[in-house]
Design a protein around this motif. Structure first.
Motif, PDB file in Angstrom:
ATOM      1  N   SER A 110     -14.290   4.460  12.513  1.00  0.00           N
ATOM      2  CA  SER A 110     -14.182   4.687  11.070  1.00  0.00           C
ATOM      3  C   SER A 110     -13.770   6.120  10.754  1.00  0.00           C
ATOM      4  O   SER A 110     -12.951   6.361   9.865  1.00  0.00           O
ATOM      5  N   SER A 111     -14.325   7.069  11.486  1.00  0.00           N
ATOM      6  CA  SER A 111     -13.972   8.469  11.265  1.00  0.00           C
ATOM      7  C   SER A 111     -12.505   8.724  11.595  1.00  0.00           C
ATOM      8  O   SER A 111     -11.795   9.392  10.836  1.00  0.00           O
ATOM      9  N   LEU A 112     -12.061   8.186  12.712  1.00  0.00           N
ATOM     10  CA  LEU A 112     -10.660   8.362  13.089  1.00  0.00           C
ATOM     11  C   LEU A 112      -9.733   7.646  12.105  1.00  0.00           C
ATOM     12  O   LEU A 112      -8.673   8.155  11.765  1.00  0.00           O
ATOM     13  N   ARG A 113     -10.152   6.475  11.608  1.00  0.00           N
ATOM     14  CA  ARG A 113      -9.363   5.765  10.612  1.00  0.00           C
ATOM     15  C   ARG A 113      -9.158   6.630   9.379  1.00  0.00           C
ATOM     16  O   ARG A 113      -8.050   6.743   8.854  1.00  0.00           O
ATOM     17  N   TYR A 114     -10.214   7.267   8.914  1.00  0.00           N
ATOM     18  CA  TYR A 114     -10.107   8.124   7.735  1.00  0.00           C
ATOM     19  C   TYR A 114      -9.107   9.250   7.976  1.00  0.00           C
ATOM     20  O   TYR A 114      -8.241   9.511   7.144  1.00  0.00           O
TER      21      TYR A 114
ATOM     22  N   HIS B 167      -5.594   9.336   6.051  1.00  0.00           N
ATOM     23  CA  HIS B 167      -5.450  10.456   5.111  1.00  0.00           C
ATOM     24  C   HIS B 167      -4.214  11.295   5.444  1.00  0.00           C
ATOM     25  O   HIS B 167      -3.416  11.613   4.564  1.00  0.00           O
ATOM     26  N   LEU B 168      -4.060  11.649   6.703  1.00  0.00           N
ATOM     27  CA  LEU B 168      -2.905  12.453   7.110  1.00  0.00           C
ATOM     28  C   LEU B 168      -1.600  11.695   6.913  1.00  0.00           C
ATOM     29  O   LEU B 168      -0.589  12.273   6.510  1.00  0.00           O
ATOM     30  N   THR B 169      -1.629  10.401   7.182  1.00  0.00           N
ATOM     31  CA  THR B 169      -0.422   9.581   7.012  1.00  0.00           C
ATOM     32  C   THR B 169      -0.014   9.511   5.547  1.00  0.00           C
ATOM     33  O   THR B 169       1.162   9.680   5.217  1.00  0.00           O
ATOM     34  N   MET B 170      -0.964   9.272   4.665  1.00  0.00           N
ATOM     35  CA  MET B 170      -0.640   9.159   3.244  1.00  0.00           C
ATOM     36  C   MET B 170      -0.158  10.487   2.675  1.00  0.00           C
ATOM     37  O   MET B 170       0.642  10.506   1.747  1.00  0.00           O
ATOM     38  N   ARG B 171      -0.633  11.601   3.224  1.00  0.00           N
ATOM     39  CA  ARG B 171      -0.147  12.918   2.776  1.00  0.00           C
ATOM     40  C   ARG B 171       1.265  13.190   3.275  1.00  0.00           C
ATOM     41  O   ARG B 171       2.037  13.872   2.613  1.00  0.00           O
ATOM     42  N   SER B 172       1.597  12.667   4.449  1.00  0.00           N
ATOM     43  CA  SER B 172       2.887  12.966   5.075  1.00  0.00           C
ATOM     44  C   SER B 172       3.987  11.973   4.699  1.00  0.00           C
ATOM     45  O   SER B 172       5.136  12.359   4.554  1.00  0.00           O
ATOM     46  N   TRP B 173       3.624  10.690   4.618  1.00  0.00           N
ATOM     47  CA  TRP B 173       4.621   9.644   4.374  1.00  0.00           C
ATOM     48  C   TRP B 173       4.261   8.879   3.113  1.00  0.00           C
ATOM     49  O   TRP B 173       3.322   8.107   3.088  1.00  0.00           O
ATOM     50  N   ASN B 174       5.049   9.039   2.069  1.00  0.00           N
ATOM     51  CA  ASN B 174       4.830   8.290   0.838  1.00  0.00           C
ATOM     52  C   ASN B 174       6.079   7.466   0.575  1.00  0.00           C
ATOM     53  O   ASN B 174       7.133   7.999   0.286  1.00  0.00           O
ATOM     54  N   TYR B 175       5.943   6.160   0.711  1.00  0.00           N
ATOM     55  CA  TYR B 175       7.075   5.257   0.560  1.00  0.00           C
ATOM     56  C   TYR B 175       6.910   4.381  -0.665  1.00  0.00           C
ATOM     57  O   TYR B 175       6.664   3.184  -0.578  1.00  0.00           O
ATOM     58  N   GLY B 176       7.015   4.973  -1.835  1.00  0.00           N
ATOM     59  CA  GLY B 176       7.025   4.221  -3.087  1.00  0.00           C
ATOM     60  C   GLY B 176       5.862   3.285  -3.284  1.00  0.00           C
ATOM     61  O   GLY B 176       6.048   2.161  -3.729  1.00  0.00           O
ATOM     62  N   GLY B 177       4.671   3.690  -2.956  1.00  0.00           N
ATOM     63  CA  GLY B 177       3.499   2.858  -3.177  1.00  0.00           C
ATOM     64  C   GLY B 177       3.103   2.001  -1.994  1.00  0.00           C
ATOM     65  O   GLY B 177       2.060   1.360  -2.025  1.00  0.00           O
ATOM     66  N   PHE B 178       3.908   1.968  -0.931  1.00  0.00           N
ATOM     67  CA  PHE B 178       3.553   1.183   0.256  1.00  0.00           C
ATOM     68  C   PHE B 178       2.348   1.834   0.920  1.00  0.00           C
ATOM     69  O   PHE B 178       2.360   3.028   1.203  1.00  0.00           O
ATOM     70  N   PRO B 179       1.289   1.083   1.179  1.00  0.00           N
ATOM     71  CA  PRO B 179       0.064   1.646   1.757  1.00  0.00           C
ATOM     72  C   PRO B 179       0.232   1.990   3.240  1.00  0.00           C
ATOM     73  O   PRO B 179      -0.324   1.347   4.121  1.00  0.00           O
ATOM     74  N   MET B 180       1.018   3.035   3.511  1.00  0.00           N
ATOM     75  CA  MET B 180       1.396   3.393   4.873  1.00  0.00           C
ATOM     76  C   MET B 180       0.191   3.780   5.731  1.00  0.00           C
ATOM     77  O   MET B 180       0.148   3.483   6.920  1.00  0.00           O
ATOM     78  N   GLY B 181      -0.809   4.444   5.161  1.00  0.00           N
ATOM     79  CA  GLY B 181      -1.970   4.857   5.945  1.00  0.00           C
ATOM     80  C   GLY B 181      -2.712   3.681   6.542  1.00  0.00           C
ATOM     81  O   GLY B 181      -2.976   3.646   7.747  1.00  0.00           O
ATOM     82  N   THR B 182      -3.050   2.715   5.719  1.00  0.00           N
ATOM     83  CA  THR B 182      -3.754   1.521   6.201  1.00  0.00           C
ATOM     84  C   THR B 182      -2.871   0.717   7.141  1.00  0.00           C
ATOM     85  O   THR B 182      -3.334   0.216   8.173  1.00  0.00           O
ATOM     86  N   PHE B 183      -1.595   0.610   6.803  1.00  0.00           N
ATOM     87  CA  PHE B 183      -0.663  -0.133   7.653  1.00  0.00           C
ATOM     88  C   PHE B 183      -0.600   0.483   9.045  1.00  0.00           C
ATOM     89  O   PHE B 183      -0.727  -0.214  10.056  1.00  0.00           O
ATOM     90  N   LEU B 184      -0.438   1.798   9.130  1.00  0.00           N
ATOM     91  CA  LEU B 184      -0.343   2.470  10.425  1.00  0.00           C
ATOM     92  C   LEU B 184      -1.633   2.309  11.220  1.00  0.00           C
ATOM     93  O   LEU B 184      -1.606   2.000  12.416  1.00  0.00           O
ATOM     94  N   VAL B 185      -2.767   2.501  10.563  1.00  0.00           N
ATOM     95  CA  VAL B 185      -4.057   2.348  11.236  1.00  0.00           C
ATOM     96  C   VAL B 185      -4.202   0.933  11.795  1.00  0.00           C
ATOM     97  O   VAL B 185      -4.618   0.744  12.940  1.00  0.00           O
TER      98      VAL B 185
END
Length: 126
Positions: free
Chosen positions: A15-19, A23-41
């Motif tokens: 859970s800690s690593l997921r956060y 978090h880092l993914t959503m700060r770095s990659w923003n693709y028009g509302g696509f939930p990239m952080g959860t997707f990558l995890v």
């Protein structure tokens, strides 16, 4: 009690690593509302689960509990995936919703298969 402790420790680490990753993914990659952080995890978790399960489901019970049930269970997040899907639906972002659902399911299965294959390739050398 030992079983619960192993799952608890693995889940906390996952859970800690997921956060952090999300978090880092959503700060770095923003693709028009696509939930990239959860997707990558979830994709990384599926790959890791495929690699670990090829070995651990046949072998060591403690490691299986710690890494598969605990860590991978804590690292991947179906509830967040479902919530983000609902948000996309409610915001009428149907094309992103469909893309997210299809990619998550198809690539998730493909990543589990890939992880299993990676394990098989790596275990041949041993």
């Amino acid at each position: 009690m030992r079983t619960l402790l192993l799952v608890f420790l693995g889940g906390g680490l996952g859970s800690s690593l997921r956060y952090v990753v999300s978090h880092l993914t959503m700060r770095s990659w923003n693709y028009g509302g696509f939930p990239m952080g959860t997707f990558l995890v979830n994709m990384l978790g599926c790959l890791l689960f495929g690699m670990l399960s090829s070995y651990l489901l046949k072998e060591q019970n403690d490691l299986r509990l710690l890494l598969l049930v605990g860590f991978c269970g804590g690292f991947t997040t179906f509830s967040t995936f479902s919530y983000e899907s609902l948000q996309l639906w409610q915001n009428s972002q149907f094309s992103i919703l469909i893309l997210y659902l299809v990619l998550s399911i198809l690539l998730g299965v493909a990543m589990v298969v890939a992880g299993s294959r990676i394990y098989e390739i790596l275990s041949v050398d041993n």
